[in-house]
Design an enzyme around this catalytic site. Structure first.
Site, PDB file in Angstrom:
ATOM      1  N   CYS A 143      -8.869 -13.194  10.684  1.00  0.00           N
ATOM      2  CA  CYS A 143      -9.506 -12.342  10.837  1.00  0.00           C
ATOM      3  C   CYS A 143     -10.710 -12.176  10.513  1.00  0.00           C
ATOM      4  O   CYS A 143     -12.174 -11.121  10.499  1.00  0.00           O
ATOM      5  CB  CYS A 143      -8.711 -11.384  11.118  1.00  0.00           C
ATOM      6  SG  CYS A 143      -7.896 -10.414   8.960  1.00  0.00           S
ATOM      7  N   HIS A 283      -7.561  -6.387   7.014  1.00  0.00           N
ATOM      8  CA  HIS A 283      -7.930  -6.879   8.151  1.00  0.00           C
ATOM      9  C   HIS A 283      -9.007  -6.648   8.063  1.00  0.00           C
ATOM     10  O   HIS A 283      -9.750  -5.994   7.527  1.00  0.00           O
ATOM     11  CB  HIS A 283      -6.758  -6.230   9.576  1.00  0.00           C
ATOM     12  CG  HIS A 283      -6.866  -6.396  10.472  1.00  0.00           C
ATOM     13  ND1 HIS A 283      -6.566  -8.029  11.216  1.00  0.00           N
ATOM     14  CD2 HIS A 283      -7.230  -6.633  11.864  1.00  0.00           C
ATOM     15  CE1 HIS A 283      -7.156  -8.176  12.452  1.00  0.00           C
ATOM     16  NE2 HIS A 283      -7.320  -7.314  12.844  1.00  0.00           N
ATOM     17  N   ASN A 300     -11.451  -6.105  17.614  1.00  0.00           N
ATOM     18  CA  ASN A 300     -10.311  -6.532  17.127  1.00  0.00           C
ATOM     19  C   ASN A 300     -10.582  -8.069  17.395  1.00  0.00           C
ATOM     20  O   ASN A 300     -11.126  -8.590  18.770  1.00  0.00           O
ATOM     21  CB  ASN A 300      -8.740  -5.841  17.446  1.00  0.00           C
ATOM     22  CG  ASN A 300      -8.317  -6.171  16.257  1.00  0.00           C
ATOM     23  OD1 ASN A 300      -8.370  -7.238  15.344  1.00  0.00           O
ATOM     24  ND2 ASN A 300      -7.062  -5.332  16.880  1.00  0.00           N
TER      25      ASN A 300
END
Ligand code: NAG
Ligand code: NAG
Ligand code: NAG
Length: 331
Positions: A143, A283, A300
């Site tokens: 991520c 994250h 995201n």
């Protein structure tokens, strides 16, 4: 071995059947089985054997029950739905899709971004054609590479205004940022600030020059020092006003606690469902705007089947710790 799997499978199937037959008569067991079949079709899911399938069915049914209960709560601020993560327990979801280790802390000696905070207006970078399509990190805790690439794509595209937004290579960051000594740990995780430091020194090439594999690989050094290098990076002060002011210029890389984001569908994700503690960050994502009511728009890297076409709205304030590690870069 096979027989054991078969017997375990049979037992689980039996348990699932008993569960379906005996559960609340308002919830139709046939619909649940149909939901599982639909889930498998939608996300092209295949299991190794019947034992695995019946175990995944039981996890799916448990998740489905929690999603239904959540959506039946009139006080909820957001909706949940079945998505690609619905056959995983929360622990499995964390292990496969979130960062396992964050090797260092944010570099406190990074310069602090200092902007005029009085003139901010609600902003949404998504319709402004500065970002490529939402990407999918798949089963790799990369991520941070997507958050970093998103930040640098924004910086590059806002400045150069190409007709089609340029897309940068996450795989170069996964393979090279640790190999070159910047403390990144590939699919295990890293801080975006360390990845930006790597890019400042070695540059970043385009996505198609160094394509994504969702696996740790060897750094291809022939692709270093030929790509884009941002000149500076800053940390954004951890306040709503500073983030809103910085967003006037560009999207911002942020780190959050996403441990309960898996079933998010739409609506405002509240502070009560995540931690704002800096140590809870697991994250990295990209902050792309804020609304008149102070809620944040976040991009995201779990594909477009998750959330609102790949985006989530977070409640106003330091929700999920989004203000703790905000990084801004300049051309
Ligand atoms: C922290 O950032 C400053 C400014 O960019 C840089 O000079 C320094 O080397 C960095 N320190 C570490 C440990 O990365
Ligand atoms: C900040 O922006 C406001 C509104 O545009 C302006 O009136 C003010 O002079 C600015 N302050 C500074 C220090 O530039
Ligand atoms: C590294 O990148 C160059 C340039 O795209 C390519 O020709 C070469 O095959 C790559 N090396 C490896 C090991 O993939």
């Amino acid at each position: 071995m096979k027989l054991t799997y078969f017997l375990v499978g049979l037992a689980l199937l039996g348990a699932a059947t008993v569960y379906l037959v005996t559960r609340d008569p308002n919830a139709d067991g046939h619909l649940d089985i149909y939901s599982f079949q639909k889930f498998k079709r939608s996300f092209n899911v295949q299991y190794k054997n019947e034992g695995e399938e019946s175990y995944r069915l039981s996890v799916f049914l448990e998740n489905l029950k929690m999603i239904e209960q959540h959506n039946a709560d009139a006080t909820r601020t957001y909706n949940q739905e079945v998505n690609q993560f619905s056959d995983l327990t929360n622990e499995e979801f964390g292990a496969r899709y979130l960062m396992k280790s964050l090797p260092s802390q944010l570099n406190k000696s990074l310069p602090v971004l200092n902007l005029n905070e009085t003139a901010s207006q609600p902003i949404d970078w998504v319709p402004k054609n500065v970002l490529p399509a939402v990407k999918n990190q798949q089963q790799c805790g990369s991520c941070w590479a997507f958050s970093t690439a998103g930040l640098l794509e924004s910086v590059y595209n806002i400045q150069n205004k190409p007709k089609t937004p340029i897309s940068f290579s996450e795989q170069q960051l996964v393979d090279c940022c640790g190999a070159e000594g910047f403390g990144c740990e590939g699919c295990n995780g890293a801080w975006p600030t360390d990845a930006v430091s790597y890019v400042q020194k070695f540059g970043i090439v385009q996505e198609n020059q160094y394509p994504y594999t969702a696996k740790d690989g060897n750094c291809n050094k022939t692709l270093e020092n030929v790509g884009f290098k941002p000149s500076k990076q800053f940390q954004v002060p951890a306040t709503d006003a500073a983030l809103q002011a910085a967003l006037q210029n560009s999207p911002i890389s942020i780190c959050v606690d996403a441990s309960r984001w898996s079933s998010y569908a739409s609506g405002v994700f509240p502070q009560s469902k995540c931690s704002s503690d800096p140590n809870a960050a697991d994250h990295a994502v990209l902050l792309v705007g804020y609304n008149a009511d102070g809620t944040w728009k976040v991009r995201n890297s779990w594909g477009t089947s998750w959330g609102q076409q790949g985006y989530i709205t977070l409640a106003a304030g330091n929700t999920c710790g989004l203000e703790n590690y905000a990084i801004y870069a300049t051309y």
